[in-house]
Write a protein that holds these residues in place. Structure first.
Motif, PDB file in Angstrom:
ATOM      1  N   ALA A  79       0.869  -1.181   0.000  1.00 24.76           N
ATOM      2  CA  ALA A  79       0.000   0.000   0.000  1.00 24.76           C
ATOM      3  C   ALA A  79       0.907   1.233   0.000  1.00 24.76           C
ATOM      4  O   ALA A  79       1.869   1.308   0.770  1.00 24.76           O
ATOM      5  CB  ALA A  79      -0.897  -0.005   1.236  1.00 24.76           C
ATOM      6  N   TYR A  80       0.598   2.174  -0.893  1.00 31.16           N
ATOM      7  CA  TYR A  80       1.434   3.356  -1.111  1.00 31.16           C
ATOM      8  C   TYR A  80       0.655   4.610  -0.747  1.00 31.16           C
ATOM      9  O   TYR A  80      -0.533   4.721  -1.042  1.00 31.16           O
ATOM     10  CB  TYR A  80       1.844   3.442  -2.588  1.00 31.16           C
ATOM     11  CG  TYR A  80       2.433   2.177  -3.141  1.00 31.16           C
ATOM     12  CD1 TYR A  80       3.814   1.961  -3.125  1.00 31.16           C
ATOM     13  CD2 TYR A  80       1.618   1.179  -3.677  1.00 31.16           C
ATOM     14  CE1 TYR A  80       4.355   0.781  -3.635  1.00 31.16           C
ATOM     15  CE2 TYR A  80       2.148   0.000  -4.182  1.00 31.16           C
ATOM     16  CZ  TYR A  80       3.513  -0.189  -4.162  1.00 31.16           C
ATOM     17  OH  TYR A  80       4.042  -1.352  -4.661  1.00 31.16           O
ATOM     18  N   ARG A  81       1.343   5.587  -0.168  1.00 34.79           N
ATOM     19  CA  ARG A  81       0.723   6.862   0.155  1.00 34.79           C
ATOM     20  C   ARG A  81       0.981   7.822  -1.013  1.00 34.79           C
ATOM     21  O   ARG A  81       2.131   8.045  -1.383  1.00 34.79           O
ATOM     22  CB  ARG A  81       1.357   7.403   1.439  1.00 34.79           C
ATOM     23  CG  ARG A  81       0.707   8.653   1.993  1.00 34.79           C
ATOM     24  CD  ARG A  81       1.480   9.133   3.213  1.00 34.79           C
ATOM     25  NE  ARG A  81       1.317   8.253   4.370  1.00 34.79           N
ATOM     26  CZ  ARG A  81       0.334   8.354   5.259  1.00 34.79           C
ATOM     27  NH1 ARG A  81      -0.606   9.286   5.112  1.00 34.79           N
ATOM     28  NH2 ARG A  81       0.288   7.545   6.294  1.00 34.79           N
ATOM     29  N   ASP A  82      -0.095   8.358  -1.601  1.00 36.78           N
ATOM     30  CA  ASP A  82       0.130   9.281  -2.724  1.00 36.78           C
ATOM     31  C   ASP A  82       0.227  10.722  -2.212  1.00 36.78           C
ATOM     32  O   ASP A  82       0.122  10.987  -1.019  1.00 36.78           O
ATOM     33  CB  ASP A  82      -0.935   9.085  -3.819  1.00 36.78           C
ATOM     34  CG  ASP A  82      -2.308   9.607  -3.435  1.00 36.78           C
ATOM     35  OD1 ASP A  82      -2.417  10.394  -2.466  1.00 36.78           O
ATOM     36  OD2 ASP A  82      -3.283   9.224  -4.124  1.00 36.78           O
ATOM     37  N   LYS A  83       0.446  11.658  -3.142  1.00 36.32           N
ATOM     38  CA  LYS A  83       0.718  13.050  -2.737  1.00 36.32           C
ATOM     39  C   LYS A  83      -0.505  13.690  -2.075  1.00 36.32           C
ATOM     40  O   LYS A  83      -0.383  14.650  -1.321  1.00 36.32           O
ATOM     41  CB  LYS A  83       1.200  13.876  -3.935  1.00 36.32           C
ATOM     42  CG  LYS A  83       0.187  14.018  -5.059  1.00 36.32           C
ATOM     43  CD  LYS A  83       0.771  14.875  -6.175  1.00 36.32           C
ATOM     44  CE  LYS A  83      -0.206  15.101  -7.344  1.00 36.32           C
ATOM     45  NZ  LYS A  83      -1.418  14.296  -7.434  1.00 36.32           N
ATOM     46  N   PHE A  90      -1.676  -1.657  -5.780  1.00 37.50           N
ATOM     47  CA  PHE A  90      -1.276  -1.788  -7.177  1.00 37.50           C
ATOM     48  C   PHE A  90      -1.707  -3.151  -7.713  1.00 37.50           C
ATOM     49  O   PHE A  90      -1.229  -4.184  -7.237  1.00 37.50           O
ATOM     50  CB  PHE A  90       0.251  -1.644  -7.251  1.00 37.50           C
ATOM     51  CG  PHE A  90       0.836  -1.800  -8.632  1.00 37.50           C
ATOM     52  CD1 PHE A  90       0.677  -0.791  -9.578  1.00 37.50           C
ATOM     53  CD2 PHE A  90       1.562  -2.927  -8.980  1.00 37.50           C
ATOM     54  CE1 PHE A  90       1.231  -0.916 -10.855  1.00 37.50           C
ATOM     55  CE2 PHE A  90       2.125  -3.062 -10.247  1.00 37.50           C
ATOM     56  CZ  PHE A  90       1.958  -2.055 -11.184  1.00 37.50           C
ATOM     57  N   ARG A  91      -2.610  -3.143  -8.661  1.00 35.67           N
ATOM     58  CA  ARG A  91      -3.044  -4.358  -9.360  1.00 35.67           C
ATOM     59  C   ARG A  91      -3.441  -5.472  -8.388  1.00 35.67           C
ATOM     60  O   ARG A  91      -3.088  -6.655  -8.568  1.00 35.67           O
ATOM     61  CB  ARG A  91      -1.947  -4.848 -10.317  1.00 35.67           C
ATOM     62  CG  ARG A  91      -1.515  -3.780 -11.321  1.00 35.67           C
ATOM     63  CD  ARG A  91      -0.719  -4.380 -12.457  1.00 35.67           C
ATOM     64  NE  ARG A  91      -1.584  -5.143 -13.372  1.00 35.67           N
ATOM     65  CZ  ARG A  91      -1.129  -5.903 -14.357  1.00 35.67           C
ATOM     66  NH1 ARG A  91       0.169  -6.043 -14.553  1.00 35.67           N
ATOM     67  NH2 ARG A  91      -1.962  -6.541 -15.139  1.00 35.67           N
ATOM     68  N   ILE A 355       3.056   4.758 -11.279  1.00 39.32           N
ATOM     69  CA  ILE A 355       1.679   4.231 -11.213  1.00 39.32           C
ATOM     70  C   ILE A 355       1.338   3.827  -9.778  1.00 39.32           C
ATOM     71  O   ILE A 355       0.254   4.107  -9.269  1.00 39.32           O
ATOM     72  CB  ILE A 355       1.500   3.041 -12.186  1.00 39.32           C
ATOM     73  CG1 ILE A 355       1.839   3.470 -13.620  1.00 39.32           C
ATOM     74  CG2 ILE A 355       0.074   2.498 -12.118  1.00 39.32           C
ATOM     75  CD1 ILE A 355       2.017   2.315 -14.601  1.00 39.32           C
ATOM     76  N   GLN A 356       2.301   3.209  -9.108  1.00 42.20           N
ATOM     77  CA  GLN A 356       2.052   2.759  -7.730  1.00 42.20           C
ATOM     78  C   GLN A 356       1.730   3.929  -6.802  1.00 42.20           C
ATOM     79  O   GLN A 356       0.862   3.825  -5.939  1.00 42.20           O
ATOM     80  CB  GLN A 356       3.280   1.995  -7.202  1.00 42.20           C
ATOM     81  CG  GLN A 356       3.426   0.602  -7.834  1.00 42.20           C
ATOM     82  CD  GLN A 356       4.714  -0.099  -7.478  1.00 42.20           C
ATOM     83  OE1 GLN A 356       5.713   0.544  -7.145  1.00 42.20           O
ATOM     84  NE2 GLN A 356       4.714  -1.424  -7.556  1.00 42.20           N
ATOM     85  N   SER A 366      -4.138   1.130 -10.387  1.00 46.96           N
ATOM     86  CA  SER A 366      -3.988   1.686  -9.043  1.00 46.96           C
ATOM     87  C   SER A 366      -5.361   1.828  -8.399  1.00 46.96           C
ATOM     88  O   SER A 366      -6.292   2.358  -9.012  1.00 46.96           O
ATOM     89  CB  SER A 366      -3.287   3.047  -9.121  1.00 46.96           C
ATOM     90  OG  SER A 366      -3.007   3.522  -7.829  1.00 46.96           O
ATOM     91  N   ARG A 367      -5.497   1.346  -7.198  1.00 53.54           N
ATOM     92  CA  ARG A 367      -6.779   1.335  -6.491  1.00 53.54           C
ATOM     93  C   ARG A 367      -6.638   2.207  -5.256  1.00 53.54           C
ATOM     94  O   ARG A 367      -5.728   2.017  -4.446  1.00 53.54           O
ATOM     95  CB  ARG A 367      -7.095  -0.093  -6.079  1.00 53.54           C
ATOM     96  CG  ARG A 367      -8.322  -0.276  -5.171  1.00 53.54           C
ATOM     97  CD  ARG A 367      -8.347  -1.712  -4.619  1.00 53.54           C
ATOM     98  NE  ARG A 367      -9.486  -1.957  -3.756  1.00 53.54           N
ATOM     99  CZ  ARG A 367     -10.568  -2.660  -4.105  1.00 53.54           C
ATOM    100  NH1 ARG A 367     -10.629  -3.203  -5.307  1.00 53.54           N
ATOM    101  NH2 ARG A 367     -11.557  -2.839  -3.252  1.00 53.54           N
ATOM    102  N   VAL A 368      -7.553   3.161  -5.096  1.00 54.38           N
ATOM    103  CA  VAL A 368      -7.538   4.019  -3.915  1.00 54.38           C
ATOM    104  C   VAL A 368      -8.426   3.377  -2.843  1.00 54.38           C
ATOM    105  O   VAL A 368      -9.588   3.050  -3.108  1.00 54.38           O
ATOM    106  CB  VAL A 368      -8.042   5.435  -4.252  1.00 54.38           C
ATOM    107  CG1 VAL A 368      -8.123   6.296  -2.992  1.00 54.38           C
ATOM    108  CG2 VAL A 368      -7.127   6.090  -5.284  1.00 54.38           C
TER     109      VAL A 368
END
Lengths: 370, 370
Positions: A79-83, A90-91, A355-356, A366-368
């Motif tokens: 799980a990635y934190r976006d801006k 991811f996928r 993308i991640q 990418s899924r939020v």
């Protein structure tokens, strides 16, 4: 028989919340977030109520089948934190599909992957503070399924536990990419046609440590798995293997082993292939899933036609390769102008990272979490 | 670094002793005796103090490597009550040696097998009342080793737990021998050269259930594992496979697959071979460890030269075979004059049973617990 139903999710927040460790202290898979997700399955009732509660040890009878017959399988996701401070995966549909394939092969229960993902979304949102800030940092997610029948009889488990734990992790290479030297393993074989090498079962991992130890004793960082008398290149340690060759006309080929059942169908592998096919100019590049041998690699290297090579997987995205020891020879592998990472290796790493972290859209990859 | 030291054994008897179940209620591997043996290992300290205490669940972090990478191996042994009420084990040195081989291949710690056996002797004596009375009854012993490092990192465990649990069991065939029909499996493989099929790792078992399920769906009781395009016969379910052929002169051959790394080196297999070599007349019998194919079996059957066949292992001693389904054909396998068990199958079962129960001596195969 009930399937997983995210609408029934029960959340029991921990009474002992902890604070996330500083980024510089993170070690892959050593520290965990405050909560875990658990879903029990029985043959009689199907999947039970999903529950998120405080991270806790498992209490299992010593006869439980997971300890004896390796009824266990897992996934690796991040799980990635976006801006905008959204949490993204991811996928994840690929992970859910693969986990179901693994479960079926291991005689364990399958489930609705989207329902599990909805529960995982809630878990990462509850533990949002454990998703680290910073480029290359993420919350590693480990969906796991174990057989929990307490019996020494060798048959299909009639009980199972699906659980998800979360480990905050830093970039695989903290100080920038570091290329690895491999030893080509020709005395042990990771997988076989008709075996389970194409599934993400625990059973595929235990036997891989000894060859890594042998490789390390000779000064290499990893081993390269070969198959058969032909010496087919299959995987790098626990990652898929990608090689770039060029021909006499400087046309390049990105090549990786085909999914013939002996190769783990990596999500990163598939992403590299799809992005390369979509974005690399077709007149300059061929993208191949085909068998190739260590001898072809050696021959290409000797002709100056080995351009670069890398392992790929969820943990590192890419892992550049600068050398392969094979029997009594060393095959030097070019590693870009800087000697650290090849051009394509860097390019695909950037593509996937963007993308991640939600910097770029590609399909529905990418899924939020909501 | 300390090895296992039986002289340091600590015994904490259970405060909740139970009574053994009646023989007719016993189910393989479902009920356990009052106590278990545990020995912890750490990379830093080696093997700790052996401890026998009340049977209890294990408490393990959900990240523990045994749940993810199948760091697990085991042995199957039995304790038998002889006519003088001594408790005996059968060729336990072979189990200890094999357990050490498994541990080394699985990157887990090895140990002094005789010291572990001394601890196991104390365990079976403490739980002596759970060793059932009666022919064919015994206390099944399950030495198990699991990796207990709490980490998702894929490397050698730096912690492990060796434990032994005991399950009172009845004869495999409660109402006398019952021959089984097999399906020859040609779409999945159990093991391969360079793999781990010659070690008793949990990893070898999870993938074997699906082919058994497929065989059962076609009315067979077990599957027969084949290997390679040649169709080499390797194992029967989780047992070694023994076939008896005869030639034109009625000379008989007892044949089983060789220990080439794809076959589990079964203690019962070795016992059958050693006893057959010692006791069968050499002018009438050849005892062969060699490769043989399902096609050879079919040809022998069609010529009336297939005499009998059986699986062999600790649980059943022998399991007579009366049919093999292969692709769209059925190969009938003779099963003695009574249609239940072949002559040699019955003979070796008797030989082994008598040694196990102390009715007869052979070499140093029977050990009295002291």
């Amino acid at each position: 028989m009930s399937d997983i139903d995210a609408s029934k999710l029960v959340i029991e927040p921990t009474t002992k919340p902890s604070e996330p460790r500083p980024n510089e202290d993170l070690v892959f898979g050593k520290y965990f977030s405050d909560h875990m997700l658990e879903i029990e399955w029985t043959e009689a009732e199907g999947w039970g109520v999903p529950k998120i509660s405080g991270y806790h040890p498992l209490l299992l009878d010593p006869s439980t089948v997971v300890f004896h017959y390796a009824f266990e399988l897992f996934e690796g996701m991040k799980a990635y934190r976006d801006k905008d401070n959204n949490i993204r995966t991811f996928r994840s549909d690929k992970n859910m599909a693969r986990m179901n394939n693994s479960a079926a092969r291991a005689s364990m229960p399958t489930f609705d992957g989207e329902e599990l993902m909805k529960c995982i979304d809630k878990l990462v949102l509850l533990d949002k503070k454990f998703v680290p800030f910073g480029a290359g940092y993420s919350l590693y997610l480990r969906p796991t399924m174990i057989g929990t029948t307490p019996t020494l009889g060798v048959h299909e488990p009639d009980r199972a536990l699906l659980y998800v734990i979360c480990s905050p992790v830093g970039p695989y290479y903290k100080t920038g990419f570091k290329p690895v030297s491999l030893e080509a393993t020709d005395y042990a074989v990771r997988a076989w046609p008709g075996g389970v090498g194409g599934y993400k079962l625990g059973a595929n991992y235990v036997s891989c440590i000894q060859p890594q130890t042998v490789a390390a004793s000779k000064g290499h960082q990893q081993n390269l798995w070969l198959f058969g008398e032909e010496g087919y290149v299959t995987e790098v340690g626990a990652m898929n293997a990608m090689f770039v060759f060029k021909d006499e006309n400087n046309k390049k080929e990105l090549v990786t082993a085909p999914l013939d059942g002996t190769i783990l169908p990596g999500v990163t592998r598939d992403s590299v292939l799809q992005l390369a096919r979509a974005r690399l100019p077709a007149d300059e590049w061929t993208i191949s899933e085909r068998k190739f041998t260590i001898h072809e690699v050696a021959e290409k290297a000797s002709k100056g036609q080995l351009v670069e090579a890398f392992g790929c997987g969820t943990a590192a995205i890419v892992s550049p390769i600068n050398n392969i020891g094979f029997q009594d020879k060393q095959i030097p592998v070019p590693c870009g102008a800087n000697g650290v990472i090849g051009d394509l290796t860097q390019t695909v790493a950037d593509w996937i990272r963007k993308i991640q972290y939600g910097e770029e859209e590609f399909a529905d990859w990418s899924r939020v979490a909501k």
